[in-house]
Design a protein around this motif. Structure first.
Motif, PDB file in Angstrom:
ATOM      1  N   UNK A   1     -34.098   5.624 -14.820  1.00  0.00           N
ATOM      2  CA  UNK A   1     -33.856   5.670 -13.378  1.00  0.00           C
ATOM      3  C   UNK A   1     -33.592   4.273 -12.827  1.00  0.00           C
ATOM      4  N   UNK A   2     -32.788   4.226 -11.770  1.00  0.00           N
ATOM      5  CA  UNK A   2     -32.576   2.970 -11.062  1.00  0.00           C
ATOM      6  C   UNK A   2     -33.709   2.739 -10.059  1.00  0.00           C
ATOM      7  N   UNK A   3     -33.833   1.505  -9.603  1.00  0.00           N
ATOM      8  CA  UNK A   3     -34.891   1.139  -8.665  1.00  0.00           C
ATOM      9  C   UNK A   3     -34.560   1.595  -7.246  1.00  0.00           C
ATOM     10  N   UNK A   4     -33.286   1.471  -6.845  1.00  0.00           N
ATOM     11  CA  UNK A   4     -32.904   1.702  -5.458  1.00  0.00           C
ATOM     12  C   UNK A   4     -32.070   2.967  -5.282  1.00  0.00           C
ATOM     13  N   UNK A   5     -32.282   3.608  -4.134  1.00  0.00           N
ATOM     14  CA  UNK A   5     -31.405   4.667  -3.661  1.00  0.00           C
ATOM     15  C   UNK A   5     -30.497   4.023  -2.629  1.00  0.00           C
ATOM     16  N   UNK A   6     -29.184   4.135  -2.814  1.00  0.00           N
ATOM     17  CA  UNK A   6     -28.219   3.345  -2.065  1.00  0.00           C
ATOM     18  C   UNK A   6     -27.386   4.206  -1.114  1.00  0.00           C
ATOM     19  N   UNK A   7     -27.389   3.842   0.177  1.00  0.00           N
ATOM     20  CA  UNK A   7     -26.653   4.584   1.195  1.00  0.00           C
ATOM     21  C   UNK A   7     -25.607   3.672   1.828  1.00  0.00           C
ATOM     22  N   UNK A   8     -24.368   4.080   1.762  1.00  0.00           N
ATOM     23  CA  UNK A   8     -23.255   3.366   2.376  1.00  0.00           C
ATOM     24  C   UNK A   8     -23.033   3.934   3.779  1.00  0.00           C
ATOM     25  N   UNK A   9     -23.015   3.071   4.791  1.00  0.00           N
ATOM     26  CA  UNK A   9     -22.950   3.509   6.186  1.00  0.00           C
ATOM     27  C   UNK A   9     -21.660   3.016   6.839  1.00  0.00           C
ATOM     28  N   UNK A  10     -20.896   3.952   7.404  1.00  0.00           N
ATOM     29  CA  UNK A  10     -19.697   3.660   8.197  1.00  0.00           C
ATOM     30  C   UNK A  10     -18.785   2.614   7.540  1.00  0.00           C
ATOM     31  N   UNK A  11     -18.288   2.885   6.337  1.00  0.00           N
ATOM     32  CA  UNK A  11     -17.498   1.860   5.651  1.00  0.00           C
ATOM     33  C   UNK A  11     -16.062   1.733   6.175  1.00  0.00           C
ATOM     34  N   UNK A  12     -15.727   0.555   6.667  1.00  0.00           N
ATOM     35  CA  UNK A  12     -14.350   0.147   6.979  1.00  0.00           C
ATOM     36  C   UNK A  12     -14.235  -1.310   6.534  1.00  0.00           C
ATOM     37  N   UNK A  13     -13.613  -1.523   5.368  1.00  0.00           N
ATOM     38  CA  UNK A  13     -13.668  -2.837   4.749  1.00  0.00           C
ATOM     39  C   UNK A  13     -12.388  -3.650   4.910  1.00  0.00           C
ATOM     40  N   UNK A  14     -11.251  -3.000   4.970  1.00  0.00           N
ATOM     41  CA  UNK A  14     -10.013  -3.769   5.153  1.00  0.00           C
ATOM     42  C   UNK A  14      -8.924  -2.853   5.693  1.00  0.00           C
ATOM     43  N   UNK A  15      -7.843  -3.487   6.162  1.00  0.00           N
ATOM     44  CA  UNK A  15      -6.750  -2.724   6.732  1.00  0.00           C
ATOM     45  C   UNK A  15      -7.019  -2.359   8.178  1.00  0.00           C
ATOM     46  N   UNK A  16      -6.023  -1.804   8.873  1.00  0.00           N
ATOM     47  CA  UNK A  16      -6.185  -1.436  10.278  1.00  0.00           C
ATOM     48  C   UNK A  16      -6.868  -0.088  10.438  1.00  0.00           C
ATOM     49  N   UNK A  17      -7.317   0.174  11.653  1.00  0.00           N
ATOM     50  CA  UNK A  17      -7.796   1.510  12.012  1.00  0.00           C
ATOM     51  C   UNK A  17      -7.125   1.901  13.319  1.00  0.00           C
ATOM     52  N   UNK A  18      -6.830   3.179  13.437  1.00  0.00           N
ATOM     53  CA  UNK A  18      -6.130   3.656  14.618  1.00  0.00           C
ATOM     54  C   UNK A  18      -6.654   5.024  14.995  1.00  0.00           C
TER      55      UNK A  18
END
Length: 378
Positions: free
Chosen positions: A51-68
């Protein structure tokens, strides 16, 4: 690398390892705006061979490029500052490195505790999306996430994400309410039983614009004792504790546009109790002219913190982005200083007397976690 540089590198690494050894949640700010990576340490009973140590949650990902939203002529934005973590592959690398530093991954010949990192398809355990707007629900970024990762999203966002035909599991986030105050009931499969994802909503908010994600977890072995009484103004309240007090949990409340402080009353009524570890709420007050309030800003955050008594208040969604389209002409932004917000909140609470009960808000602990920075929530 010369000797002084090597020594500095080792000292920094040792300091990071010591901090991670506390086995407390970690939040990483992936950009200058409102994309986060929350790492929650699994309870001891869940960490077994393999098992891994951490439970990982990604929140509202917008990393590159435009949004419209609606159309480019109506509204389009770009990050003014390049995201420190520019891709989902880099998020995966970050999670992998944290596991290595904390001792969960032992790579190389003879490793017995865990599979080699190359055999782990993804370190992301869940994605949480707070709104359907594309600065929170960014298609190009989400499509980089492994298709087996479950996504928890608000109703409209869930419909949009399902239309991508990418993820195997898309779940509509339930609403946490005072009528159903047990956080266990919001631990929907495939979440582990010690973790729940829900949301808080405000009345008269038809589009749920001013809502919040609520992430609850029972992983701390020594939570503060459940108080004998509970009040309507604090999670440290005024009623006799229930028989389930031993199952009290911590929570992270994430509200990128702000949630009216009065809408936080279900946290005060949670049973078993919820201890707010971190409150993610911005300082900037943003509106479209005088017609529509977008981000509620620091004064609302102070009044919310008065109720929650969160251990950490972390700013979010305050990036001044590059914008185009019709909406950009009407945006109005007030950048608050925390001290000014505290003074105005005192005045509101005390009927205009800012000197009265001046120490009432002294326990507000504000953390500015910048682009690419991390914070261990001890």
């Amino acid at each position: 690398m010369d000797a002084p540089s090597a020594q500095l590198h080792l000292e920094i690494r040792d300091a990071v390892v010591r901090s991670l050894a506390t086995r407390r949640p970690i939040i990483h700010h992936l950009n200058a705006d409102t994309s986060w990576f929350l790492q929650i340490p699994r309870p001891a009973s869940a960490i077994k061979h393999g098992s891994r140590i951490y439970y990982n949650i990604l929140i509202d990902p917008w990393l590159k490029g435009p949004q419209s939203d609606v159309a480019r002529w109506f509204s389009q934005q770009w990050h003014a500052t390049e995201s420190a973590v520019g891709s989902i592959a880099e998020v995966e690398a970050l999670a992998r490195q944290v596991e290595i530093l904390v001792g969960g991954l032992r790579l190389g010949k003879g490793s017995l505790r865990l599979k080699a990192a190359a055999e782990i398809e993804t370190f992301i355990d869940a994605v949480a999306v707070s709104h359907e707007f594309t600065d929170h629900c960014h298609k190009d970024t989400l499509l980089e996430v492994h298709k087996d990762v479950p996504v928890f999203a608000t109703e409209e966002a869930a419909k949009l994400i399902s239309s991508f035909s990418h993820f195997r599991t898309v779940i509509t986030t339930p609403t946490f309410s005072a009528e159903n105050p047990d956080w266990h009931d919001y631990s929907l499969l495939p979440l582990p039983s010690w973790l729940g994802i829900s949301r808080l909503t405000a009345t008269k908010d038809a589009l749920y614009y001013h809502s919040a994600l609520l992430i609850t977890f029972a992983t701390h072995p020594f939570l503060p004792p459940t108080p004998k009484k509970r009040s309507s103004l604090s999670i440290y309240g005024d009623e006799e504790p229930s028989s389930t007090s031993s199952e009290a949990a911590e929570c992270v409340i994430y509200t990128p546009h702000g949630i009216p402080h009065a809408a936080l009353s279900p946290i005060a009524q949670a049973d078993p109790p919820l201890h707010t570890l971190a409150f993610l709420h911005g300082l900037h007050d943003v509106s479209i002219s005088s017609a529509q309030q977008l981000n509620l800003g620091a004064k609302n955050g102070v009044l919310a913190q008065r109720i929650l008594r969160a251990k950490y208040w972390v700013a979010t969604h305050d990036e001044v982005k590059k914008g185009g389209g019709l909406v950009s002409w009407f945006l109005r932004r007030k950048v608050w200083k925390l001290e000014d917000a505290l003074n105005e909140a005192r005045a509101e609470v005390n009927g205009g007397d800012v000197d009265m009960d001046s120490d009432y808000f002294d326990d507000v602990r504000f953390e500015d976690v910048g682009n690419g920075e991390s914070l261990v929530l001890e």
